[in-house]
Design a protein around this motif. Structure first.
Motif, PDB file in Angstrom:
ATOM      1  N   GLY A  83       0.609  -1.060   0.194  1.00 11.65           N
ATOM      2  CA  GLY A  83      -0.300  -0.264  -0.123  1.00 11.65           C
ATOM      3  C   GLY A  83       0.631   1.276   0.205  1.00 11.65           C
ATOM      4  O   GLY A  83       0.330   1.846  -1.232  1.00 11.65           O
ATOM      5  N   PHE A  84       1.984   1.225   0.500  1.00 10.47           N
ATOM      6  CA  PHE A  84       3.233   2.328   0.816  1.00 10.47           C
ATOM      7  C   PHE A  84       3.395   2.538  -0.045  1.00 10.47           C
ATOM      8  O   PHE A  84       3.811   3.745  -1.108  1.00 10.47           O
ATOM      9  CB  PHE A  84       3.459   2.774   2.339  1.00 10.47           C
ATOM     10  N   ALA A  85       4.444   1.180  -1.258  1.00 10.46           N
ATOM     11  CA  ALA A  85       4.850   1.539  -1.628  1.00 10.46           C
ATOM     12  C   ALA A  85       3.756   2.153  -3.097  1.00 10.46           C
ATOM     13  O   ALA A  85       4.491   2.789  -3.974  1.00 10.46           O
ATOM     14  CB  ALA A  85       5.405   0.025  -2.468  1.00 10.46           C
ATOM     15  N   MET A  86       2.851   1.258  -3.303  1.00 14.68           N
ATOM     16  CA  MET A  86       1.972   2.131  -4.622  1.00 14.68           C
ATOM     17  C   MET A  86       1.459   3.184  -4.093  1.00 14.68           C
ATOM     18  O   MET A  86       2.000   4.570  -5.607  1.00 14.68           O
ATOM     19  CB  MET A  86       0.484   0.894  -4.622  1.00 14.68           C
ATOM     20  N   ILE A  87       1.278   4.396  -3.294  1.00 12.65           N
ATOM     21  CA  ILE A  87       1.076   5.518  -3.392  1.00 12.65           C
ATOM     22  C   ILE A  87       2.804   6.601  -3.776  1.00 12.65           C
ATOM     23  O   ILE A  87       2.654   7.112  -4.477  1.00 12.65           O
ATOM     24  CB  ILE A  87       0.783   5.362  -1.908  1.00 12.65           C
TER      25      ILE A  87
END
Length: 499
Positions: free
Chosen positions: A6-10
């Motif tokens: 999730g953090f990597a996608m954002i």
């Protein structure tokens, strides 16, 4: 695993759009699709997207018809008196123009709708920024931050969500927060002043050939005479006291990609194709953000349009009908009364079609992003990880923790996700240490100044689209100032004992 993804996608999304490697629409669609596959849930991508589209479809409909409605109201001259008042204040001084942008955005934000605020603010101020050669990202940054502070109004959304999630009264949350929010808005005006002074130093003040720029200590009467002289001078303008602000041919650049404050990330500061029309005799405005001679004006219908707009906003606040339905009915009525002939109606719809298509496209692209975040469980895992990372010793200070968390969480998540998913968990943790749910609810509002520049907020695409600013440039310039504004609101709330 899902937390990391999730953090990597954002992070991937933000980096690519700020580096201009992908357009926002492409990034909103392709990056979450790729990470959905990485999460091992590619087979469910279609379900996530359809679910996201279904949730955002009412928002897209509302924005589409709101753009048409307020576009028509701008065309027929409903907001011209407000614009003239702001432009009288601005004259030809870049500092006043930037401060005027903040004031106009704050006033129009009283309707509780960010898209409306941005449409009116950009329509009024864009020609002035282009004519003076000012940075367009300064305009978008100031407007977004001012609107973010005002977005906390009970009918703006976040306060109502916090009240619903924690079963509290919206007035009990908002009214005590007014002093802190007032400090935040004052900070935005101070910020606008500082940025305006910087722009004044960069482009200088407008003056006639052979005239010295009037000093700030000279009388208001002298400033009025200078403004009237500018009107009479027409195209014979030059700048003094700073770097000249020429009007190059279309396509030539006046800014650097590496410094968005100097020209909207490479967006040229050329004069518009249709220069701002001079003021009508006796007005002494200096510049006109809206052409006072445009053929779409309907002065005889002014009070009808004003009454219709007041009725529409009242119906929105009282929730008489769903907001998309209200704007659909309002747009149809406004078109029919102001432009009874079919060709004229088609022309007005066509005039605003670009904005409608751009914004609707962004909203549905964002539906892919939010659908994947929610459907895969990334949002829940991210929120749980952040809440779990709070040290046990911070329990008695959960209001402060909530205020700090509201900045990143409302930026990376929708307001619905934060207020209905995360806020109840924070409130429970606070209650275990004797912190009132009201304090938690008030603290949750401080991140709205930053939230209004989130890529998950549809209204921000109205702002950057109408201002012809790259979303990445707007993000780079605005995030730091919006985050600082939120921290000012939080500090004021704590100082006043509200939080």
């Amino acid at each position: 695993m899902l937390t990391f993804l999730g953090f990597a996608m954002i992070a991937t999304f933000l980096v690519l759009i700020m580096m201009k490697k992908m357009s926002p629409i492409a990034a909103l669609v392709l990056i979450p699709a790729l990470f959905c596959v990485f999460a091992g849930k590619g087979a469910h991508l279609g379900d996530y997207v359809i679910d996201g589209v279904g949730k955002l479809a009412p928002t897209a409909a509302m924005l589409m018809f709101a753009i048409v409605y307020f576009g028509v109201m701008i065309d027929v001259g409903l907001f011209d008196p407000i614009v003239r008042g702001i432009l009288r204040f601005c004259k030809a001084d870049p500092m006043r123009v930037v401060v005027g942008t903040a004031v106009l955005a704050a006033i129009v934000s009283l309707d509780g709708d960010g898209s409306t605020t941005f449409m009116i603010t950009v329509s009024a101020m864009y020609p002035l920024y282009k004519r003076l050669g000012l940075s367009l990202v300064v305009m978008t940054g100031v407007a977004a931050t001012a609107n973010g502070v005002m977005n906390t109004l009970p009918w703006g959304g976040p306060t109502a969500r916090a009240a619903t999630a924690l079963k509290l009264d919206a007035a009990d949350i908002f009214v005590p927060m007014i002093p802190a929010l007032a400090v935040g808005l004052l900070f935005v005006f101070v910020l606008a002043y500082v940025l305006g002074v910087k722009e004044r130093r960069r482009v200088g003040l407008l003056a006639l050939p052979g005239e010295a720029v009037e000093s700030e200590q000279e009388s208001e009467q002298e400033s009025e005479r200078e403004s009237e002289a500018l009107v009479a001078a027409g195209s014979g303008l030059r700048t003094t006291g700073g770097t000249p602000a020429p009007a190059p041919a279309a396509g030539s650049g006046s800014g650097s990609d590496s410094d968005p404050a100097s020209g909207a990330g490479g967006e040229s500061a050329e004069a518009p194709a249709s220069p701002a029309s001079p003021a009508a005799p006796g007005e002494g405005d200096g510049f006109q953000g809206l052409d006072p001679q445009r053929p779409t004006l309907r002065p005889r219908l002014y009070w009808f349009n004003a009454g219709l707009t007041v009725a529409l906003l009242t119906a929105m606040i009282t929730e008489l009908l769903p907001i998309p339905v209200l704007f659909l009915l309002g747009a149809a009525l406004a078109l029919t009364v102001n432009f009874p002939h079919m060709p004229d109606q088609k022309a007005r719809i066509a005039a605003h079609a670009d904005n409608v298509l751009n914004v609707a496209g962004m909203v549905f692209a964002a539906a892919v992003f939010t659908g994947v975040l929610t459907g895969t469980g990334m949002v829940k895992h991210m929120a749980d990880w952040l809440v779990g990372a709070i040290p046990e010793g911070m329990g008695p200070h959960m209001a402060l923790v909530t205020g700090l968390l509201s900045l990143p969480l409302t930026y990376f998540m929708s307001n619905d996700g934060f207020y209905f998913g995360v806020l109840p968990v924070l409130a429970e943790a606070g209650a275990a240490h004797g912190v009132s749910p009201l304090e938690i609810a008030r603290a949750s509002l401080v991140g709205q100044a930053l939230h209004m520049s989130s890529p998950l907020v549809p209204a921000v695409y109205v702002l950057v689209g109408m201002a012809k600013v790259e979303f990445g440039d707007h993000t780079r310039f605005t995030v730091k100032w919006a985050a600082l504004t939120s921290l000012v609101v939080l500090a004021a709330g704590m100082l006043f004992g509200i939080i």
